[in-house]
Design an enzyme around this catalytic site. Structure first.
Site, PDB file in Angstrom:
ATOM      1  N   ASN A   1      10.427  -0.050   4.960  1.00 44.50           N
ATOM      2  CA  ASN A   1       9.095   0.190   5.507  1.00 44.50           C
ATOM      3  C   ASN A   1       8.239  -0.979   5.050  1.00 44.50           C
ATOM      4  O   ASN A   1       7.800  -1.027   3.893  1.00 44.50           O
ATOM      5  CB  ASN A   1       8.514   1.521   5.019  1.00 44.50           C
ATOM      6  CG  ASN A   1       7.186   1.836   5.698  1.00 44.50           C
ATOM      7  OD1 ASN A   1       6.575   0.957   6.318  1.00 44.50           O
ATOM      8  ND2 ASN A   1       6.730   3.075   5.583  1.00 44.50           N
TER       9      ASN A   1
ATOM     10  N   HIS B   1       8.937   3.922   9.640  1.00 42.42           N
ATOM     11  CA  HIS B   1       7.507   4.162   9.468  1.00 42.42           C
ATOM     12  C   HIS B   1       7.283   5.651   9.312  1.00 42.42           C
ATOM     13  O   HIS B   1       7.944   6.465   9.979  1.00 42.42           O
ATOM     14  CB  HIS B   1       6.705   3.640  10.662  1.00 42.42           C
ATOM     15  CG  HIS B   1       6.875   2.180  10.842  1.00 42.42           C
ATOM     16  ND1 HIS B   1       6.254   1.262  10.030  1.00 42.42           N
ATOM     17  CD2 HIS B   1       7.641   1.468  11.704  1.00 42.42           C
ATOM     18  CE1 HIS B   1       6.622   0.046  10.397  1.00 42.42           C
ATOM     19  NE2 HIS B   1       7.466   0.145  11.410  1.00 42.42           N
TER      20      HIS B   1
ATOM     21  N   ARG C   1      -0.684   4.626  17.662  1.00 43.25           N
ATOM     22  CA  ARG C   1      -1.848   4.221  16.868  1.00 43.25           C
ATOM     23  C   ARG C   1      -2.517   2.969  17.464  1.00 43.25           C
ATOM     24  O   ARG C   1      -2.342   2.673  18.639  1.00 43.25           O
ATOM     25  CB  ARG C   1      -1.412   4.032  15.413  1.00 43.25           C
ATOM     26  CG  ARG C   1      -0.874   5.350  14.815  1.00 43.25           C
ATOM     27  CD  ARG C   1      -0.519   5.220  13.347  1.00 43.25           C
ATOM     28  NE  ARG C   1      -1.692   4.893  12.550  1.00 43.25           N
ATOM     29  CZ  ARG C   1      -1.635   4.478  11.281  1.00 43.25           C
ATOM     30  NH1 ARG C   1      -0.463   4.338  10.683  1.00 43.25           N
ATOM     31  NH2 ARG C   1      -2.742   4.209  10.615  1.00 43.25           N
TER      32      ARG C   1
ATOM     33  N   ASN D   1       0.809  -1.233   0.000  1.00 43.01           N
ATOM     34  CA  ASN D   1       0.000   0.000   0.000  1.00 43.01           C
ATOM     35  C   ASN D   1       0.839   1.279   0.000  1.00 43.01           C
ATOM     36  O   ASN D   1       0.281   2.377  -0.092  1.00 43.01           O
ATOM     37  CB  ASN D   1      -1.001   0.004   1.173  1.00 43.01           C
ATOM     38  CG  ASN D   1      -1.912  -1.202   1.119  1.00 43.01           C
ATOM     39  OD1 ASN D   1      -2.554  -1.424   0.093  1.00 43.01           O
ATOM     40  ND2 ASN D   1      -1.950  -1.995   2.155  1.00 43.01           N
TER      41      ASN D   1
ATOM     42  N   ARG E   1      -3.332   7.729  -0.414  1.00 38.21           N
ATOM     43  CA  ARG E   1      -3.832   6.901   0.681  1.00 38.21           C
ATOM     44  C   ARG E   1      -3.839   7.693   2.009  1.00 38.21           C
ATOM     45  O   ARG E   1      -2.790   8.188   2.436  1.00 38.21           O
ATOM     46  CB  ARG E   1      -2.864   5.726   0.809  1.00 38.21           C
ATOM     47  CG  ARG E   1      -3.046   4.890   2.020  1.00 38.21           C
ATOM     48  CD  ARG E   1      -1.818   3.993   2.223  1.00 38.21           C
ATOM     49  NE  ARG E   1      -2.064   3.106   3.318  1.00 38.21           N
ATOM     50  CZ  ARG E   1      -1.116   2.465   3.993  1.00 38.21           C
ATOM     51  NH1 ARG E   1       0.145   2.595   3.663  1.00 38.21           N
ATOM     52  NH2 ARG E   1      -1.434   1.685   4.995  1.00 38.21           N
TER      53      ARG E   1
ATOM     54  N   ASP F   1      12.744 -13.520   9.807  1.00 36.93           N
ATOM     55  CA  ASP F   1      13.739 -14.558   9.499  1.00 36.93           C
ATOM     56  C   ASP F   1      14.674 -14.094   8.397  1.00 36.93           C
ATOM     57  O   ASP F   1      15.888 -14.326   8.448  1.00 36.93           O
ATOM     58  CB  ASP F   1      13.038 -15.857   9.056  1.00 36.93           C
ATOM     59  CG  ASP F   1      12.401 -16.611  10.207  1.00 36.93           C
ATOM     60  OD1 ASP F   1      12.659 -16.262  11.376  1.00 36.93           O
ATOM     61  OD2 ASP F   1      11.630 -17.553   9.934  1.00 36.93           O
TER      62      ASP F   1
ATOM     63  N   TYR G   1      -0.524   9.866   6.161  1.00 32.82           N
ATOM     64  CA  TYR G   1       0.709   9.576   5.418  1.00 32.82           C
ATOM     65  C   TYR G   1       1.174  10.727   4.524  1.00 32.82           C
ATOM     66  O   TYR G   1       2.214  10.605   3.861  1.00 32.82           O
ATOM     67  CB  TYR G   1       0.519   8.297   4.584  1.00 32.82           C
ATOM     68  CG  TYR G   1       0.216   7.086   5.439  1.00 32.82           C
ATOM     69  CD1 TYR G   1       1.150   6.597   6.345  1.00 32.82           C
ATOM     70  CD2 TYR G   1      -1.023   6.437   5.364  1.00 32.82           C
ATOM     71  CE1 TYR G   1       0.869   5.498   7.151  1.00 32.82           C
ATOM     72  CE2 TYR G   1      -1.316   5.336   6.163  1.00 32.82           C
ATOM     73  CZ  TYR G   1      -0.365   4.872   7.051  1.00 32.82           C
ATOM     74  OH  TYR G   1      -0.643   3.785   7.856  1.00 32.82           O
TER      75      TYR G   1
ATOM     76  N   ARG H   1      -0.723  -2.096  15.779  1.00 29.06           N
ATOM     77  CA  ARG H   1       0.452  -1.479  15.128  1.00 29.06           C
ATOM     78  C   ARG H   1       1.599  -1.263  16.114  1.00 29.06           C
ATOM     79  O   ARG H   1       2.682  -0.841  15.747  1.00 29.06           O
ATOM     80  CB  ARG H   1       0.087  -0.123  14.518  1.00 29.06           C
ATOM     81  CG  ARG H   1      -0.869  -0.234  13.353  1.00 29.06           C
ATOM     82  CD  ARG H   1      -1.081   1.110  12.685  1.00 29.06           C
ATOM     83  NE  ARG H   1      -2.371   1.145  12.043  1.00 29.06           N
ATOM     84  CZ  ARG H   1      -2.630   0.649  10.824  1.00 29.06           C
ATOM     85  NH1 ARG H   1      -1.672   0.111  10.104  1.00 29.06           N
ATOM     86  NH2 ARG H   1      -3.843   0.709  10.320  1.00 29.06           N
TER      87      ARG H   1
ATOM     88  N   GLU I   1      14.331  -0.302  10.245  1.00 28.35           N
ATOM     89  CA  GLU I   1      12.866  -0.297  10.105  1.00 28.35           C
ATOM     90  C   GLU I   1      12.386   1.152  10.140  1.00 28.35           C
ATOM     91  O   GLU I   1      12.737   1.884  11.073  1.00 28.35           O
ATOM     92  CB  GLU I   1      12.251  -1.087  11.266  1.00 28.35           C
ATOM     93  CG  GLU I   1      10.737  -0.992  11.343  1.00 28.35           C
ATOM     94  CD  GLU I   1      10.158  -1.753  12.544  1.00 28.35           C
ATOM     95  OE1 GLU I   1      10.882  -2.565  13.169  1.00 28.35           O
ATOM     96  OE2 GLU I   1       8.981  -1.516  12.859  1.00 28.35           O
TER      97      GLU I   1
ATOM     98  N   HIS J   1       3.774  -5.961  11.261  1.00 30.96           N
ATOM     99  CA  HIS J   1       3.054  -6.436  12.441  1.00 30.96           C
ATOM    100  C   HIS J   1       2.671  -7.912  12.354  1.00 30.96           C
ATOM    101  O   HIS J   1       2.080  -8.455  13.281  1.00 30.96           O
ATOM    102  CB  HIS J   1       1.791  -5.586  12.648  1.00 30.96           C
ATOM    103  CG  HIS J   1       2.033  -4.116  12.437  1.00 30.96           C
ATOM    104  ND1 HIS J   1       2.876  -3.392  13.235  1.00 30.96           N
ATOM    105  CD2 HIS J   1       1.581  -3.247  11.491  1.00 30.96           C
ATOM    106  CE1 HIS J   1       2.914  -2.131  12.808  1.00 30.96           C
ATOM    107  NE2 HIS J   1       2.140  -2.032  11.750  1.00 30.96           N
TER     108      HIS J   1
HETATM  109  C1  DQA Z   1       3.306   2.278   8.167  1.00 31.24           C
HETATM  110  C2  DQA Z   1       2.551   1.906   9.447  1.00 31.24           C
HETATM  111  C3  DQA Z   1       1.895   0.546   9.296  1.00 31.24           C
HETATM  112  O1  DQA Z   1       1.191   0.207  10.491  1.00 31.24           O
HETATM  113  C4  DQA Z   1       0.909   0.564   8.155  1.00 31.24           C
HETATM  114  O2  DQA Z   1       0.340  -0.718   7.969  1.00 31.24           O
HETATM  115  C5  DQA Z   1       1.509   1.071   6.889  1.00 31.24           C
HETATM  116  C6  DQA Z   1       2.394   2.229   6.960  1.00 31.24           C
HETATM  117  C7  DQA Z   1       3.914   3.696   8.252  1.00 31.24           C
HETATM  118  O3  DQA Z   1       4.791   3.979   7.442  1.00 31.24           O
HETATM  119  O4  DQA Z   1       3.510   4.513   9.090  1.00 31.24           O
HETATM  120  O5  DQA Z   1       1.218   0.592   5.804  1.00 31.24           O
HETATM  121  O6  DQA Z   1       4.374   1.370   7.996  1.00 31.24           O
END
Ligand code: DQA
Length: 138
Positions: free
Chosen positions: A71, A97, A104, A10, A17, A84, A22, A108, A95, A77
């Site tokens: 990301n 976000h 949230r 997504n 979106r 792995d 975002y 999440r 990682e 989650h």
């Molecule tokens: C996300 C946060 C995730 O929980 C969510 O499913 C996303 C975007 C973020 O960049 O804030 O798709 O990874």
């Protein structure tokens, strides 16, 4: 230095979106600006909505590149397979976000990939990716 940025499900819809969460910018637009700020870094970008394709890409670059900025979207989650995979690589993974996942919904607030990652950056909008890139400069 070679850095691979990987976006999961997504995130191809950034700008469209849920813009209140975002933002209004597409990732392609942001990526152009990011790469211009770091002319000495060789960037690659990959996005997929498919878990196995994310794993294939990480296995492809994860023994040669200097860093992976991931990301994983909602797979963050849910995905033991991504954890792995990250554990199997030589290349460190950060990682990221866009939103502050800690503030949230409860689902999440757990990351299955975090234990395998070098660190986590969340909540700075698209700037989260730049902060991850900065961390590889050290
Ligand atoms: C996300 C946060 C995730 O929980 C969510 O499913 C996303 C975007 C973020 O960049 O804030 O798709 O990874």
């Amino acid at each position: 230095m070679r850095i691979q940025i990987i976006n999961g499900p997504n995130l191809n819809l950034l700008g469209v979106r849920e813009p209140e969460i975002y933002g209004q910018q597409s990732f392609e637009d942001y990526f152009g600006k990011l790469t211009a700020q770091y002319p000495d870094i060789q960037f690659s970008y990959f996005q997929s909505n498919i878990e196995g394709e994310l794993i294939n890409k990480m296995q492809e670059v994860g023994f040669d590149f200097d860093g992976i900025v991931l990301n994983a979207g909602a797979y963050t989650h849910t995905s033991v397979a991504l954890q792995d995979c990250i554990r199997s690589l030589k290349t460190p993974v950060i990682e990221v976000h866009i939103s502050n996942v800690a503030t949230r919904e409860g689902f999440r607030q757990q990351s299955l990939i975090a234990p395998a990652c070098k660190g986590i950056i969340a909540g700075f909008g698209l700037d989260s990716y730049r902060l991850a890139v900065e961390s590889f400069q050290k």
